[in-house]
Design a protein around this motif. Structure first.
Motif, PDB file in Angstrom:
ATOM      1  N   GLU A 215       5.221  10.835  -0.487  1.00  0.00           N
ATOM      2  CA  GLU A 215       5.026  10.763   0.962  1.00  0.00           C
ATOM      3  C   GLU A 215       4.585  12.112   1.516  1.00  0.00           C
ATOM      4  N   ARG A 216       5.114  13.196   0.938  1.00  0.00           N
ATOM      5  CA  ARG A 216       4.677  14.523   1.392  1.00  0.00           C
ATOM      6  C   ARG A 216       3.213  14.752   1.048  1.00  0.00           C
ATOM      7  N   LEU A 217       2.821  14.397  -0.186  1.00  0.00           N
ATOM      8  CA  LEU A 217       1.421  14.554  -0.564  1.00  0.00           C
ATOM      9  C   LEU A 217       0.517  13.687   0.306  1.00  0.00           C
ATOM     10  N   ALA A 218       0.979  12.493   0.667  1.00  0.00           N
ATOM     11  CA  ALA A 218       0.182  11.619   1.528  1.00  0.00           C
ATOM     12  C   ALA A 218      -0.049  12.275   2.889  1.00  0.00           C
ATOM     13  N   THR A 219       0.992  12.907   3.438  1.00  0.00           N
ATOM     14  CA  THR A 219       0.863  13.604   4.723  1.00  0.00           C
ATOM     15  C   THR A 219      -0.105  14.771   4.607  1.00  0.00           C
ATOM     16  N   GLU A 220       0.012  15.555   3.535  1.00  0.00           N
ATOM     17  CA  GLU A 220      -0.837  16.730   3.358  1.00  0.00           C
ATOM     18  C   GLU A 220      -2.294  16.337   3.096  1.00  0.00           C
ATOM     19  N   CYS A 221      -2.504  15.287   2.328  1.00  0.00           N
ATOM     20  CA  CYS A 221      -3.859  14.821   2.049  1.00  0.00           C
ATOM     21  C   CYS A 221      -4.527  14.352   3.340  1.00  0.00           C
ATOM     22  N   ARG A 222      -3.800  13.588   4.138  1.00  0.00           N
ATOM     23  CA  ARG A 222      -4.333  13.092   5.407  1.00  0.00           C
ATOM     24  C   ARG A 222      -4.710  14.251   6.331  1.00  0.00           C
ATOM     25  N   ALA A 223      -3.830  15.263   6.393  1.00  0.00           N
ATOM     26  CA  ALA A 223      -4.107  16.428   7.236  1.00  0.00           C
ATOM     27  C   ALA A 223      -5.333  17.186   6.746  1.00  0.00           C
ATOM     28  N   LEU A 224      -5.466  17.308   5.432  1.00  0.00           N
ATOM     29  CA  LEU A 224      -6.591  18.050   4.860  1.00  0.00           C
ATOM     30  C   LEU A 224      -7.915  17.350   5.167  1.00  0.00           C
ATOM     31  N   VAL A 225      -7.944  16.033   5.052  1.00  0.00           N
ATOM     32  CA  VAL A 225      -9.166  15.285   5.349  1.00  0.00           C
ATOM     33  C   VAL A 225      -9.536  15.403   6.826  1.00  0.00           C
ATOM     34  N   ARG A 226      -8.520  15.413   7.692  1.00  0.00           N
ATOM     35  CA  ARG A 226      -8.784  15.501   9.132  1.00  0.00           C
ATOM     36  C   ARG A 226      -9.199  16.899   9.584  1.00  0.00           C
ATOM     37  N   ALA A 227      -8.905  17.898   8.782  1.00  0.00           N
ATOM     38  CA  ALA A 227      -9.071  19.291   9.221  1.00  0.00           C
ATOM     39  C   ALA A 227     -10.526  19.732   9.111  1.00  0.00           C
TER      40      ALA A 227
ATOM     41  N   PHE B 176       0.859  -1.184   0.000  1.00  0.00           N
ATOM     42  CA  PHE B 176       0.000   0.000   0.000  1.00  0.00           C
ATOM     43  C   PHE B 176       0.895   1.234   0.000  1.00  0.00           C
ATOM     44  N   LEU B 177       1.143   1.762  -1.189  1.00  0.00           N
ATOM     45  CA  LEU B 177       2.033   2.907  -1.364  1.00  0.00           C
ATOM     46  C   LEU B 177       1.296   4.012  -2.108  1.00  0.00           C
ATOM     47  N   PRO B 178       1.570   5.281  -1.764  1.00  0.00           N
ATOM     48  CA  PRO B 178       0.880   6.378  -2.459  1.00  0.00           C
ATOM     49  C   PRO B 178       1.261   6.432  -3.930  1.00  0.00           C
ATOM     50  N   LEU B 179       0.293   6.775  -4.770  1.00  0.00           N
ATOM     51  CA  LEU B 179       0.490   6.887  -6.214  1.00  0.00           C
ATOM     52  C   LEU B 179       0.186   8.321  -6.643  1.00  0.00           C
ATOM     53  N   PRO B 180       0.778   8.775  -7.754  1.00  0.00           N
ATOM     54  CA  PRO B 180       0.759  10.214  -8.087  1.00  0.00           C
ATOM     55  C   PRO B 180      -0.613  10.866  -8.123  1.00  0.00           C
ATOM     56  N   TYR B 181      -1.635  10.153  -8.597  1.00  0.00           N
ATOM     57  CA  TYR B 181      -2.948  10.785  -8.764  1.00  0.00           C
ATOM     58  C   TYR B 181      -3.986  10.217  -7.785  1.00  0.00           C
ATOM     59  N   GLY B 182      -3.498   9.626  -6.694  1.00  0.00           N
ATOM     60  CA  GLY B 182      -4.403   9.160  -5.654  1.00  0.00           C
ATOM     61  C   GLY B 182      -5.092   7.850  -5.942  1.00  0.00           C
ATOM     62  N   GLN B 183      -4.581   7.072  -6.924  1.00  0.00           N
ATOM     63  CA  GLN B 183      -5.235   5.802  -7.249  1.00  0.00           C
ATOM     64  C   GLN B 183      -5.275   4.858  -6.048  1.00  0.00           C
ATOM     65  N   HIS B 184      -4.271   4.946  -5.178  1.00  0.00           N
ATOM     66  CA  HIS B 184      -4.228   4.066  -4.012  1.00  0.00           C
ATOM     67  C   HIS B 184      -5.411   4.301  -3.082  1.00  0.00           C
ATOM     68  N   LEU B 185      -5.971   5.505  -3.098  1.00  0.00           N
ATOM     69  CA  LEU B 185      -7.100   5.819  -2.225  1.00  0.00           C
ATOM     70  C   LEU B 185      -8.379   5.140  -2.712  1.00  0.00           C
ATOM     71  N   VAL B 186      -8.523   5.009  -4.018  1.00  0.00           N
ATOM     72  CA  VAL B 186      -9.673   4.297  -4.575  1.00  0.00           C
ATOM     73  C   VAL B 186      -9.621   2.838  -4.129  1.00  0.00           C
TER      74      VAL B 186
END
Length: 461
Positions: A435-447, A148-158
């Motif tokens: 990994e940076r985008l994964a951190t920022e995405c997680r923070a944005l969803v939690r905010a 489970f690794l982040p992918l450039p356009y968020g495919q891993h989230l789907v």
């Protein structure tokens, strides 16, 4: 009255084996250890801790690589490593022996720990205990825990959303057949979201914990063995209930029971745990450079997550921007997650849009952490209503890919929603590292309070 839950960090070991453990604590009286299932964290026990806290001091750590605990310093840890890590945590708290409760993989970890360190446990209540055939273990090994690794356009989230959703429909999740349907299937976005956030916290570590549990030997001690009591239960609709029939002969101190509902399962488990020998209550042990503080102002009461740099301008309180968290900024002093951001408590009700309540919280945090100055973030560029859309979980998980797209676009345009050359801003390759985008995405969803904080900053003038 429900027991209040506090949260703490404790660093174990040294050198290459040094790792951070995050744990929750609630209640009074003798200590009860609770070990969560994969891919969850100790947070799954919050409601249980509030009830059981009337009888015990409940301690619920995040196991290595899950929640906010760091992973083990080993490429492919096995079940013995996770069991030993739990015992290391018990010892670090200053406990000689504890009763314990674990659900599913938490039960496997605890029973393995009991076999390896029998003196550390006065008994274990296990919510489900899987006894897999070799064929089942082979199938799990091939299918259950893909990377489970982040992918450039968020495919891993789907993938993550549908994997967790269908885990409630089929067991195992990857085997969609009429014969594998779950009795208690649901499509509740909030329930799926809770697990999704814990998978995002764990990242690729979540599969190592799963793999260790699935491959663990189920060598129940022989019937003539003398061990601490173990009580195994499973409720109707839990795939582990059928495994009670697979347990075979057990030691005299072991027993198993099928029950009707999840409430029945926790009720009989509590009654069993109350019969076990207990040790003393303890005060929480915690690191001095990170943790949670309780803040009380006229409009906010809750816990704020904080972290302090080991060197640098430690006398400066750093405040992240709207929709961010302390993990998103380079900490050179002391940083906090604001209410409704990161790991801090949410605002009660709707977050304020005037500046004064936010200023009160920041001032209370400054005083509690003993720093003298505050560094506020710059004003966000754009309309807060468009910068921070609603991220309420939806039936199809689209809010996750929307957050990822926004996290990425913010590095290309200001404001991000003006995706054309007139609003382009320079960026460096590391700005869009996955990994940076994964951190920022997680923070944005939690905010949950991002929009209101942005408006409050504008109102500050």
């Amino acid at each position: 009255m429900a027991a209040a839950i506090t949260r703490h960090y404790l660093t174990l070991g040294s050198g290459a084996s040094k790792r951070r453990v995050h744990y929750r604590r609630a209640g009074t009286g003798p200590v009860l250890l609770l070990v969560h299932q994969s891919p969850r964290s100790g947070g799954e026990y919050e409601e249980l801790m509030q009830r059981w806290g009337a009888h015990f001091t409940c301690i619920a750590p995040d196991t290595p690589g899950f929640g906010q605990s760091e992973p083990l310093a080993k490429a492919s840890p096995d079940i013995n490593d996770y069991a030993d890590a739990i015992v290391e945590f018990i010892a670090a708290l200053g406990l000689e022996q504890v009763p314990a409760y674990g659900f599913h993989s938490g039960a496997i970890i605890l029973i393995t720990a009991l076999k390896r360190h029998p003196q550390r446990f006065s008994g274990i209540a296990a919510g489900g205990y899987g006894v897999w055939t070799e064929a089942e273990k082979a199938a799990f090994g091939a299918n259950y825990t893909p990377p489970f690794l982040p992918l450039p356009y968020g495919q891993h989230l789907v993938w993550a959303w549908n994997r967790i959703l269908e885990q409630a429909w089929f067991f195992p999740w990857y085997d969609a057949r009429n014969e594998t349907r779950m009795r208690n299937a649901h499509d509740d976005p909030a329930r799926v979201h809770d697990i999704i956030m814990e998978i995002l916290d764990a990242g690729d570590s979540f599969r190592h914990g799963y793999a260790a549990v699935l491959a663990a030997p189920r060598d129940i001690p022989p019937p003539d063995s003398v061990t601490a009591p173990v009580f195994i239960t499973a409720y109707d609709g839990d795939p582990m209930q059928a495994h009670i029939d697979r347990l075979g002969a057990m030691p005299a101190s072991w027993s198993a029971q099928k029950v009707r509902t999840p409430d029945d399962q926790t009720t009989v488990s509590l009654e069993f745990l109350k019969t076990l020998p207990t040790g003393p209550s303890i005060e929480p042990k915690a690191d001095g450079h990170q943790g949670f503080i309780t803040v009380n102002t006229s409009s906010f009461t809750g816990q704020l997550h904080w972290r302090r740099a080991e060197t640098g301008a430690q006398d400066m309180l750093q405040v992240h921007g709207p929709g961010e968290a302390l993990d998103c900024i380079a900490i050179s002093g002391t940083a906090i997650d604001l209410p409704g951001h990161g790991l801090s408590s949410p605002w009660p009700g709707e977050a304020p849009t005037d500046w004064a309540p936010w200023a009160d919280v920041i001032e209370a945090a400054r005083a509690a952490l003993g720093v003298s100055a505050v560094a506020l973030p710059p004003l966000p560029v754009g309309d807060p209503a468009r910068l921070f859309p609603d991220f309420t979980p939806d039936r199809f998980g689209a809010y996750l890919t929307r957050a990822w797209a926004i996290a990425r676009a913010r590095h290309f345009f200001a404001p991000w929603y003006e995706g054309n050359a007139a609003y382009a801003i320079p960026f460096a390759p590391e700005d869009i590292a996955l990994e940076r985008l994964a951190t920022e995405c997680r923070a944005l969803v939690r905010a949950s309070a991002a929009r209101q904080f942005a408006i409050a900053l504008q109102n500050k003038g």
